[in-house]
Design an enzyme around this catalytic site. Structure first.
Site, short mmCIF file in Angstrom:
data_model
loop_
_atom_site.label_atom_id
_atom_site.label_comp_id
_atom_site.label_asym_id
_atom_site.label_seq_id
_atom_site.Cartn_x
_atom_site.Cartn_y
_atom_site.Cartn_z
N ASN A 205 1.06 -1.03 0.16
CA ASN A 205 0.12 -0.18 0.17
C ASN A 205 0.64 1.37 0.00
OD1 ASN A 205 0.66 0.67 2.93
ND2 ASN A 205 -0.25 -1.27 3.15
N ALA A 270 1.34 1.03 12.00
CA ALA A 270 1.52 0.42 10.41
C ALA A 270 0.54 0.01 9.51
CB ALA A 270 2.49 -0.76 10.47
#
Ligand SMILES: Cc1cc2nc3c(=O)[nH]c(=O)nc-3n(C[C@H](O)[C@H](O)[C@H](O)COP(=O)(O)O)c2cc1C
Length: 387
Positions: A205, A270
């Site tokens: 991502n 994260a």
């Protein structure tokens, strides 16, 4: 304000970066330190001693000042100080320190200083990489003197390379981080995960790691020890963090669970992949131009796993990234239990310095989305954890 009450002696030597020393002095003062200044004669050609005297509100120790003020400044100033930092430190002054000569104020103070000493070398990169300078730095390191590594970049002489005076804020951060007692530990995940498809492809991502770095920095500044479990990311983690690098969600899960016992707070910052390919192809999948189906399976849920193992002394902080109905969805996640603070943010935030976010906690569940810097967000998380 973690330099509160610290007495810092600032040694300024004759380098072009001397013009940044007054800014460093101001930053140290803003963070609570009391600062006095010693200068080499060469340094006074770059910046006048009046500037330092006015900013520090104290007489500057220079060769000329010594003649008409107290005769023992070379002993009194270092004895007064908790920390002596020479910034910028020229190649010449560095050589004096390494040889033990004390022919002018800055090197005299260096010899007489019994407390902590810091040196910030700044010079042309060829000079910096020269065997003599490197040997002298090594000598100082072997005496336990802290060397602040110069930055790499465009130098005042017009050349590129290592030797640049670091940003005064970064120097102040290093000082501040080093004086903290660190009796509490933060475990934080930062960056993104990568889930392999084959040896050359993966699912990932766009997380840059900037928010996590801002949070880590805030806790370091607040005197916490920081263990950062980092996936790939662009943002630069402060050197004072204990960094553990991972790639996949499974690896991140393993490390986090192993370190959880040490943590007083766990920040899940994260961007972890929810799914990974069920099979990782041993060889590169051929480009047959035929639509391939990728079979996926769930990755371990790191947040849920830490909630399961949560101890009474621990706080868990999670981030929820939402692209629609942000607050509604986040509230559901928060009500699921186990999370002490939930930061809701929107996908607009990737890689940007300003973010749209809201903070949910036991005390504030009626939060509204608003824009703010990642540093403000980090500071609110820190305050929330310490509440
Ligand atoms: C314009 C100019 C810029 C200089 N910049 C640096 C520098 O960035 N780093 C350095 O080590 N020396 C630099 N020097 C050389 C020092 O000024 C010189 O070595 C001097 O003797 C240093 O003395 P000090 O350490 O007693 O202050 C520069 C000299 C000039 C003329």
């Amino acid at each position: 304000m973690n330099l509160h009450g610290k007495k810092i002696l600032l040694g300024v030597t004759g380098g072009i970066a001397a013009y940044k020393a007054p800014e460093l002095l101001r930053i140290l003062q803003k963070r609570g330190a009391e600062v006095r200044v010693a200068m080499t004669a060469e340094a006074t050609k770059f910046v006048g001693q009046t500037t330092f005297a006015a900013l520090s509100n104290f007489p500057v120790y220079t060769e000329t000042a010594a003649a008409d003020s107290k005769p023992f400044q070379h002993i009194d100033y270092p004895r007064w100080a908790d920390i002596y930092i020479i910034a910028p430190c020229s190649a010449t002054s560095l050589a004096r320190f390494a040889c033990g000569t004390g022919e002018e104020p800055v090197s005299l103070c260096f010899l007489a200083m019994q407390g902590e000493k810091w040196v910030v070398p700044a010079m042309n990169s060829v000079m910096f990489n020269s065997p003599a300078v490197q040997r002298n730095l090594q000598t100082l390191r072997s005496w336990g003197i802290k060397i602040v590594e110069p930055a790499v970049g465009h130098l005042a002489c017009g050349e590129e390379g290592a030797g640049k005076f670091p940003e005064p804020e970064d120097i102040a951060d290093e000082l501040e981080f080093s004086v903290a007692k660190r009796s509490k530990t933060l475990l934080i995940t930062i960056g993104r995960t990568q889930e392999s498809i084959d040896p050359v492809r993966y699912i990932s991502n766009r997380s840059s790691g900037k928010t996590g770095v801002a949070v880590a920095r805030e806790f370091l500044r607040g005197g916490w020890r920081v263990i950062a479990v980092c996936g790939p990311m662009e943002a630069e983690l402060p050197k004072q963090c204990e960094k553990i690098e991972v790639k996949s969600a499974a690896d991140m899960n393993k490390v986090v669970l192993k370190m959880q016992k040490q943590a007083n707070a766990i920040v899940h910052c994260a961007a972890v992949a929810d799914y990974r390919p069920k099979q990782i192809a041993a060889q590169k999948v051929k480009n047959s131009r035929v639509m391939q189906k990728l079979e996926l399976e769930e990755t371990p849920n790191i947040l849920k796993n830490t909630i399961k193992n949560k101890t009474s002394k621990q706080k868990i902080i999670s981030f929820a990234l939402e692209t629609e109905n942000a607050l509604q969805n986040a509230k559901k996640k928060f009500e699921g239990g186990g999370i002490d603070i939930l930061v809701v943010n929107t996908a607009d935030n990737f890689g940007k310095d300003k973010v749209e976010y809201a903070i949910l906690s036991k005390n504030s569940q009626s939060a509204k989305l608003a824009h703010g810097s990642k540093e403000e967000l980090a500071s609110r998380v820190f305050v929330g954890v310490n509440a």
